[in-house]
Design a protein around this motif. Structure first.
Motif, PDB file in Angstrom:
ATOM      1  N   ALA A  81      84.558  51.623  40.797  1.00  0.00           N
ATOM      2  CA  ALA A  81      84.466  50.549  39.819  1.00  0.00           C
ATOM      3  C   ALA A  81      83.716  51.047  38.598  1.00  0.00           C
ATOM      4  O   ALA A  81      82.598  51.531  38.690  1.00  0.00           O
ATOM      5  CB  ALA A  81      83.753  49.356  40.435  1.00  0.00           C
ATOM      6  N   ASP A 113      87.008  41.530  28.881  1.00  0.00           N
ATOM      7  CA  ASP A 113      87.192  40.805  30.128  1.00  0.00           C
ATOM      8  C   ASP A 113      87.528  41.852  31.189  1.00  0.00           C
ATOM      9  O   ASP A 113      88.614  42.432  31.164  1.00  0.00           O
ATOM     10  CB  ASP A 113      88.333  39.800  29.987  1.00  0.00           C
ATOM     11  N   PRO A 114      86.600  42.154  32.117  1.00  0.00           N
ATOM     12  CA  PRO A 114      86.846  43.228  33.082  1.00  0.00           C
ATOM     13  C   PRO A 114      87.978  42.948  34.053  1.00  0.00           C
ATOM     14  O   PRO A 114      88.414  43.853  34.764  1.00  0.00           O
ATOM     15  CB  PRO A 114      85.497  43.345  33.816  1.00  0.00           C
ATOM     16  N   THR A 115      88.477  41.728  34.080  1.00  0.00           N
ATOM     17  CA  THR A 115      89.623  41.433  34.932  1.00  0.00           C
ATOM     18  C   THR A 115      90.938  41.824  34.253  1.00  0.00           C
ATOM     19  O   THR A 115      91.981  41.870  34.904  1.00  0.00           O
ATOM     20  CB  THR A 115      89.673  39.943  35.297  1.00  0.00           C
ATOM     21  N   GLN A 116      90.888  42.097  32.951  1.00  0.00           N
ATOM     22  CA  GLN A 116      92.091  42.451  32.216  1.00  0.00           C
ATOM     23  C   GLN A 116      92.113  43.900  31.740  1.00  0.00           C
ATOM     24  O   GLN A 116      93.171  44.443  31.418  1.00  0.00           O
ATOM     25  CB  GLN A 116      92.250  41.550  30.991  1.00  0.00           C
ATOM     26  N   ARG A 118      89.678  47.922  31.753  1.00  0.00           N
ATOM     27  CA  ARG A 118      88.605  48.718  32.329  1.00  0.00           C
ATOM     28  C   ARG A 118      87.929  49.537  31.239  1.00  0.00           C
ATOM     29  O   ARG A 118      88.589  50.190  30.435  1.00  0.00           O
ATOM     30  CB  ARG A 118      89.171  49.663  33.398  1.00  0.00           C
ATOM     31  N   GLN A 213      97.831  43.425  25.477  1.00  0.00           N
ATOM     32  CA  GLN A 213      96.943  43.107  26.590  1.00  0.00           C
ATOM     33  C   GLN A 213      95.515  43.542  26.280  1.00  0.00           C
ATOM     34  O   GLN A 213      94.553  42.830  26.585  1.00  0.00           O
ATOM     35  CB  GLN A 213      97.418  43.793  27.869  1.00  0.00           C
ATOM     36  N   ALA A 217      92.116  41.178  25.861  1.00  0.00           N
ATOM     37  CA  ALA A 217      90.963  41.382  26.744  1.00  0.00           C
ATOM     38  C   ALA A 217      89.637  41.414  25.992  1.00  0.00           C
ATOM     39  O   ALA A 217      88.568  41.314  26.604  1.00  0.00           O
ATOM     40  CB  ALA A 217      91.129  42.681  27.526  1.00  0.00           C
ATOM     41  N   ARG A 219      86.435  40.300  23.830  1.00  0.00           N
ATOM     42  CA  ARG A 219      85.638  39.092  23.754  1.00  0.00           C
ATOM     43  C   ARG A 219      84.668  39.224  22.580  1.00  0.00           C
ATOM     44  O   ARG A 219      83.798  40.089  22.571  1.00  0.00           O
ATOM     45  CB  ARG A 219      84.881  38.850  25.064  1.00  0.00           C
TER      46      ARG A 219
END
Length: 360
Positions: A81, A113-116, A118, A213, A217, A219
């Protein structure tokens, strides 16, 4: 900052230094010819420098740390991670106050946004820009640079692969997506995330969907610390930190960071941290710093005796990509080996850089 331009990303062992304006750090010329020359020099020398600095072991049949020939500045596949720079509460994001961008070398005024996406790295250059490296979809690398002025880089380096993101001259930030010029396949978007805020995103060998994308992502209403696995507790007098960069593209196997110190208008010191999980512990030095072995060579002092890690302070030479306009090569330098010794004597590295929550 830079990259880490690239962003980085950044050289792991270059021995050149540039002059710096302490209030307008790194207002360097981005002339394409000089950047190409710099990147060729980095690509040719970095691998051997890393081996020498870290004493890399286990080289039989593979590259560094078993990377099967993939060098750290081109690797974009993480085995764990990836770190996320910690959120700072109570600090406005870039959208709320664009003037904050680049105002503090320890703070990023936007995030992901770490869900979208890296993180691959991040950088802040005081008085100039903030940037992040990220990957989306099938590890497509993206570079995003942000400023309160339209003075963004027209050329972006992805580990030695240079992308011409914009033509010289007045820049357009209308949000259109276009193909970068040159032979490298890349797409570019330049836009205003908020009034008074300028951003440019470049995706290497990716497509329009990947670039969109990456943009989604981002922010703009949050702030993050420019966290690094190194803390400098002692700085030379009148030499504050003026830039911070981190490369975590191959985390946790490889981690590198660079902190720049500046004093007056022509003095700079680059403090670099390099960790490789497959490295040994280099101990053969010709100096001692705070009880640790160290090695001094020309303009670089390496702090040794740290498992898998070397911390270096470089000073005294020009770096073409970081020389302010009007400052000629050979301008006087004020930093010395004694200054480098002061910095490294007060350097604290985290015990385990693969635990990014311990970074500062």
């Amino acid at each position: 900052m830079t990259d880490l331009d690239e962003r980085i990303v950044r050289t792991l062992r270059d021995r050149a230094e540039g002059t710096v304006d302490a209030d307008r750090l790194l207002r360097a010329s981005h002339a394409r010819g000089r950047r190409r020359q710099l990147h060729r020099r980095v690509a040719a020398g970095t691998a051997l420098s890393l081996i020498g600095a870290l004493g890399v072991v286990g080289m039989t049949g593979t590259g560094l740390d078993g990377l099967t020939g993939r060098l750290p500045w081109t690797a974009t596949t993480s085995t764990g991670a990836t770190p996320v720079p910690p959120r700072i509460d109570g600090v406005p994001g870039a959208a709320a106050d664009p003037a904050l961008v680049g105002s503090d070398p320890n703070v990023l005024h936007f995030g992901l946004d770490p869900t979208q996406a890296r993180y691959l790295g991040w950088e802040v250059i005081r008085g100039r820009t903030e940037s992040v490296r990220l990957s989306v979809r099938d590890d497509q690398p993206v570079h995003v640079e942000v400023s309160s002025t339209p003075e963004l880089s027209i050329s972006v380096s992805f580990g030695g692969v240079e992308v011409e993101a914009a033509a010289p001259g007045p820049q357009t930030f209308d949000g259109t997506i276009h193909q970068a010029s040159g032979s490298v396949r890349a797409m570019v978007k330049s836009w205003h995330p908020a009034p008074g805020l300028y951003a440019r995103a470049v995706i290497l060998r990716g497509d329009r969907a990947g670039l969109e994308q990456a943009v989604k992502a981002l922010r703009w209403n949050e702030a993050h610390s420019c966290a690094v696995p190194l803390r400098l507790d002692a700085l030379p007098e009148g030499a504050p930190i003026t830039s911070c960069s981190v490369d975590v593209s191959s985390y946790p196997r490889l981690v590198s960071s660079e902190i720049t110190l500046a004093r007056a208008a022509t003095e700079a010191m680059f403090v670099k941290y390099r960790y490789a999980s497959g490295a040994g512990t280099r101990t053969a030095g010709n100096r001692t710093v705070a009880g640790r072995p160290a090695f001094f060579s020309g303009t670089t002092l390496d702090l040794l005796g740290i498992p898998k890690t070397v911390v270096s302070a470089t000073f005294g030479l020009q770096r073409e990509d970081r020389r302010p306009v009007g400052v000629q090569p050979g301008a006087p330098r004020g930093f010395t080996e004694a200054d480098a010794t002061t910095v490294l004597a007060g350097a604290r590295v985290v015990e385990d850089p693969t635990r990014s929550e311990s970074w500062e």
